[in-house]
Design a protein around this motif. Structure first.
Motif, PDB file in Angstrom:
ATOM      1  N   ASP A   1       0.314 -29.991  31.781  1.00 49.33           N
ATOM      2  CA  ASP A   1      -1.010 -29.448  32.120  1.00 49.33           C
ATOM      3  C   ASP A   1      -1.443 -28.405  31.097  1.00 49.33           C
ATOM      4  O   ASP A   1      -2.602 -28.379  30.665  1.00 49.33           O
ATOM      5  CB  ASP A   1      -0.993 -28.824  33.521  1.00 49.33           C
ATOM      6  CG  ASP A   1      -0.977 -29.870  34.633  1.00 49.33           C
ATOM      7  OD1 ASP A   1      -1.315 -31.033  34.349  1.00 49.33           O
ATOM      8  OD2 ASP A   1      -0.622 -29.515  35.768  1.00 49.33           O
ATOM      9  N   ARG A   2      -0.513 -27.524  30.697  1.00 46.88           N
ATOM     10  CA  ARG A   2      -0.858 -26.494  29.713  1.00 46.88           C
ATOM     11  C   ARG A   2      -1.203 -27.113  28.365  1.00 46.88           C
ATOM     12  O   ARG A   2      -2.180 -26.726  27.721  1.00 46.88           O
ATOM     13  CB  ARG A   2       0.296 -25.500  29.568  1.00 46.88           C
ATOM     14  CG  ARG A   2       0.492 -24.589  30.766  1.00 46.88           C
ATOM     15  CD  ARG A   2       1.417 -23.448  30.463  1.00 46.88           C
ATOM     16  NE  ARG A   2       2.786 -23.875  30.242  1.00 46.88           N
ATOM     17  CZ  ARG A   2       3.689 -24.017  31.197  1.00 46.88           C
ATOM     18  NH1 ARG A   2       3.355 -23.784  32.457  1.00 46.88           N
ATOM     19  NH2 ARG A   2       4.920 -24.381  30.921  1.00 46.88           N
ATOM     20  N   VAL A   3      -0.389 -28.083  27.924  1.00 49.26           N
ATOM     21  CA  VAL A   3      -0.657 -28.733  26.645  1.00 49.26           C
ATOM     22  C   VAL A   3      -2.004 -29.440  26.666  1.00 49.26           C
ATOM     23  O   VAL A   3      -2.769 -29.391  25.694  1.00 49.26           O
ATOM     24  CB  VAL A   3       0.472 -29.731  26.306  1.00 49.26           C
ATOM     25  CG1 VAL A   3       0.083 -30.611  25.123  1.00 49.26           C
ATOM     26  CG2 VAL A   3       1.756 -28.981  25.977  1.00 49.26           C
TER      27      VAL A   3
ATOM     28  N   TYR B   1       7.779 -33.073  20.179  1.00 47.10           N
ATOM     29  CA  TYR B   1       7.697 -34.533  20.059  1.00 47.10           C
ATOM     30  C   TYR B   1       6.243 -35.006  20.160  1.00 47.10           C
ATOM     31  O   TYR B   1       5.839 -35.944  19.472  1.00 47.10           O
ATOM     32  CB  TYR B   1       8.526 -35.211  21.148  1.00 47.10           C
ATOM     33  CG  TYR B   1      10.014 -35.189  20.891  1.00 47.10           C
ATOM     34  CD1 TYR B   1      10.549 -35.706  19.713  1.00 47.10           C
ATOM     35  CD2 TYR B   1      10.902 -34.674  21.832  1.00 47.10           C
ATOM     36  CE1 TYR B   1      11.915 -35.698  19.471  1.00 47.10           C
ATOM     37  CE2 TYR B   1      12.273 -34.667  21.601  1.00 47.10           C
ATOM     38  CZ  TYR B   1      12.773 -35.176  20.423  1.00 47.10           C
ATOM     39  OH  TYR B   1      14.117 -35.170  20.185  1.00 47.10           O
ATOM     40  N   LEU B   2       5.451 -34.346  21.002  1.00 47.86           N
ATOM     41  CA  LEU B   2       4.075 -34.777  21.217  1.00 47.86           C
ATOM     42  C   LEU B   2       3.254 -34.717  19.935  1.00 47.86           C
ATOM     43  O   LEU B   2       2.339 -35.516  19.734  1.00 47.86           O
ATOM     44  CB  LEU B   2       3.434 -33.908  22.301  1.00 47.86           C
ATOM     45  CG  LEU B   2       2.105 -34.378  22.901  1.00 47.86           C
ATOM     46  CD1 LEU B   2       2.255 -35.739  23.544  1.00 47.86           C
ATOM     47  CD2 LEU B   2       1.609 -33.357  23.918  1.00 47.86           C
TER      48      LEU B   2
ATOM     49  N   TRP C   1       3.260 -17.123  26.640  1.00 49.15           N
ATOM     50  CA  TRP C   1       2.691 -16.827  25.326  1.00 49.15           C
ATOM     51  C   TRP C   1       1.737 -17.924  24.872  1.00 49.15           C
ATOM     52  O   TRP C   1       0.885 -17.685  24.013  1.00 49.15           O
ATOM     53  CB  TRP C   1       3.811 -16.668  24.305  1.00 49.15           C
ATOM     54  CG  TRP C   1       4.547 -15.387  24.485  1.00 49.15           C
ATOM     55  CD1 TRP C   1       5.787 -15.219  24.998  1.00 49.15           C
ATOM     56  CD2 TRP C   1       4.067 -14.074  24.182  1.00 49.15           C
ATOM     57  NE1 TRP C   1       6.114 -13.891  25.043  1.00 49.15           N
ATOM     58  CE2 TRP C   1       5.071 -13.163  24.540  1.00 49.15           C
ATOM     59  CE3 TRP C   1       2.871 -13.580  23.662  1.00 49.15           C
ATOM     60  CZ2 TRP C   1       4.932 -11.798  24.377  1.00 49.15           C
ATOM     61  CZ3 TRP C   1       2.736 -12.221  23.500  1.00 49.15           C
ATOM     62  CH2 TRP C   1       3.755 -11.346  23.859  1.00 49.15           C
ATOM     63  N   ARG C   2       1.847 -19.115  25.417  1.00 50.55           N
ATOM     64  CA  ARG C   2       0.896 -20.161  25.042  1.00 50.55           C
ATOM     65  C   ARG C   2      -0.519 -19.741  25.429  1.00 50.55           C
ATOM     66  O   ARG C   2      -1.441 -19.814  24.623  1.00 50.55           O
ATOM     67  CB  ARG C   2       1.264 -21.478  25.724  1.00 50.55           C
ATOM     68  CG  ARG C   2       2.498 -22.115  25.122  1.00 50.55           C
ATOM     69  CD  ARG C   2       2.753 -23.478  25.742  1.00 50.55           C
ATOM     70  NE  ARG C   2       3.861 -24.118  25.068  1.00 50.55           N
ATOM     71  CZ  ARG C   2       3.745 -24.801  23.939  1.00 50.55           C
ATOM     72  NH1 ARG C   2       2.580 -24.928  23.382  1.00 50.55           N
ATOM     73  NH2 ARG C   2       4.798 -25.349  23.376  1.00 50.55           N
TER      74      ARG C   2
ATOM     75  N   SER D   1       7.354 -19.094  18.782  1.00 56.83           N
ATOM     76  CA  SER D   1       7.512 -20.166  17.801  1.00 56.83           C
ATOM     77  C   SER D   1       7.003 -21.486  18.359  1.00 56.83           C
ATOM     78  O   SER D   1       6.314 -22.250  17.671  1.00 56.83           O
ATOM     79  CB  SER D   1       8.986 -20.295  17.392  1.00 56.83           C
ATOM     80  OG  SER D   1       9.186 -21.422  16.573  1.00 56.83           O
ATOM     81  N   ARG D   2       7.319 -21.780  19.626  1.00 60.26           N
ATOM     82  CA  ARG D   2       6.835 -23.015  20.237  1.00 60.26           C
ATOM     83  C   ARG D   2       5.321 -22.984  20.423  1.00 60.26           C
ATOM     84  O   ARG D   2       4.658 -24.012  20.364  1.00 60.26           O
ATOM     85  CB  ARG D   2       7.535 -23.244  21.578  1.00 60.26           C
ATOM     86  CG  ARG D   2       9.021 -23.533  21.462  1.00 60.26           C
ATOM     87  CD  ARG D   2       9.566 -24.105  22.762  1.00 60.26           C
ATOM     88  NE  ARG D   2       9.518 -23.166  23.853  1.00 60.26           N
ATOM     89  CZ  ARG D   2      10.462 -22.289  24.134  1.00 60.26           C
ATOM     90  NH1 ARG D   2      11.546 -22.218  23.369  1.00 60.26           N
ATOM     91  NH2 ARG D   2      10.363 -21.479  25.164  1.00 60.26           N
ATOM     92  N   ALA D   3       4.764 -21.774  20.627  1.00 58.10           N
ATOM     93  CA  ALA D   3       3.326 -21.657  20.849  1.00 58.10           C
ATOM     94  C   ALA D   3       2.516 -21.976  19.604  1.00 58.10           C
ATOM     95  O   ALA D   3       1.328 -22.291  19.704  1.00 58.10           O
ATOM     96  CB  ALA D   3       2.984 -20.245  21.342  1.00 58.10           C
TER      97      ALA D   3
END
Length: 420
Positions: A98-100, A155-156, A235-236, A309-311
């Motif tokens: 949902d966030r992505v 991966y996305l 953090w996203r 970093s992921r954000a």
């Protein structure tokens, strides 16, 4: 839950009814192969469904099973499917999808299928073996030419629907995998769903089991258990606002690229002109390493660095870490968050950390400060977006000699979030 209880909840047995004995035997085998997941496996409520291709889960911890699929699949493979489906729920793939979708503007069934595939890739690279047989047709990173050990979000961004995904149009692990509710699911008002508190309790007990005997779990599950106890801040969402602000001005977050020539190249025969492309923001994280910050808080800071970093799409080359107490230390490029030496222990003056961050070349688009707040702040606004993460403090923990002392809060131009 006994076999009799499940049969009663599903109604009278028919010629095409679900083989519950076989399905529950497979769940027991899955729990024996992955004992740290047993609490989660037995928390799932079984629902018979003829509209599910194989097995699927919704975000309320119901497991939907196709009678035909259960009938034709060996118990050894069904055990692996049980582990696969419960992994979607434990790793919060529905919430993350949902966030992505919101952040990247992904809509439509095709994008949700991509999210389901990306979530499966995160799970399947280490789900099987050691007592679990790999089910037929399962998608793994190697089959798509992708590396192991990455997260769904990474991966996305690495594949599109096409050559490697043509045979996966049937894939449907339910809303528990991609966040999109199906019309065949029972929904939030349906029977036998777990409340949010019950779901959190299950995750907590699974994380306890993994941390109690970490040698029995894979590296990915150990990473998950560590973050389940110390969940990073969102953090996203936070950096999403920072990114929009940082890149709103001309030149910020932009660079020239020959990867896609500019459209005006046609007007200049014989020349290829670069196009102006947006890029993820460069982030500098200044970590308060003064004596008033505990080791546990420094450990939490490293988790936040990994989340940051992921954000930015997993681009570690865009993240730099600056430890700072009374003076700023060496600026470390991010390779692995746990490898950053957080040296300090003296007084606090994060103004030197700001100055160090702004002297970096290229200059960051966003500066993130992780601190307990006991520091003087710059008198002027930095020329970039600033986000301050504050470790929690009570009013009587600032200065034992002066109970009335309260440090100045962060300036109004900084976005402030309470950590922990």
């Amino acid at each position: 839950m006994s076999s009799h209880e499940v049969k009663t909840s599903l109604g009278a047995k028919t010629s095409l009814d679900l083989d519950l004995d076989k399905l529950l035997a497979a769940r027991l085998q899955a729990a024996r192969a992955r004992p740290y997941l047993a609490t989660a496996l037995f928390a799932l409520h079984v629902v018979e469904s003829r509209r599910v291709p194989t097995m699927a889960v919704d975000r309320h911890w119901r497991c939907y099973a196709s009678p035909t699929f259960v009938d034709r699949t060996p118990v050894e493979e069904l055990a692996g499917v049980w582990v696969h489906e419960v992994s979607h729920l434990l790793r919060d793939h529905h919430g993350r999808s949902d966030r992505v979708a919101r952040e990247r503007g992904l809509t439509g069934p095709g994008e949700r299928l991509r999210m389901n595939i990306a979530a499966d890739l995160e799970i399947n690279d280490d789900a099987y073996g050691d007592g679990l047989a790999r089910p037929e047709g399962v998608v793994v990173p190697e089959s798509m030419g992708l590396p192991d050990g990455e997260l769904m979000e990474e991966y996305l961004s690495r594949f599109r629907l096409g050559q490697f995904t043509d045979g996966l149009s049937w894939l449907d692990c339910g809303s528990g995998a991609d966040g999109l509710e199906r019309d065949w699911e029972l929904g939030p008002e349906g029977a036998h769903g777990l409340s949010e508190q019950e779901r959190d309790a299950v995750r907590f007990r699974v994380a306890q089991g993994i941390n109690g005997r970490p040698g029995r779990a894979s590296k990915q599950w150990r990473r998950w258990a560590e973050e389940a106890f110390h969940p990073p801040q969102p953090w996203r969402e936070l950096l999403g606002a920072a990114v929009r602000s940082a890149t709103s001005g001309p030149g910020a977050g932009e660079d020239y690229s020959y990867g896609r020539p500019a459209r005006r190249s046609a007007s200049v025969p014989g020349a290829v002109l670069p196009s102006l492309r947006r890029r993820p923001p460069r982030v500098c994280v200044v970590v308060d390493t003064s004596g008033s910050v505990s080791d546990a808080e420094l450990g939490s800071a490293l988790l936040e660095v990994a989340a940051i970093s992921r954000a930015v799409g997993g681009r570690r080359d865009l993240v730099t870490v600056v430890p700072c107490d009374a003076s700023a230390r060496i600026a470390h490029p991010l390779c692995r968050a746990e490898g950053i030496p957080l040296v300090g222990g003296g007084g606090t003056d994060l103004r030197t950390g700001f100055a160090k961050a702004l002297r970096l070349s290229p200059r960051p688009d966003v500066v993130v400060i992780l601190t307990d707040g006991q520091t003087p702040w710059p008198t002027t606004r930095p020329p970039c977006r600033t986000v301050v993460g504050l470790f929690p403090r009570t009013s009587d923990s600032y200065d034992e000699d002066d109970p009335d002392y309260v440090p100045d809060g962060p300036p109004g131009w900084a976005r402030v979030v309470e950590l922990g």
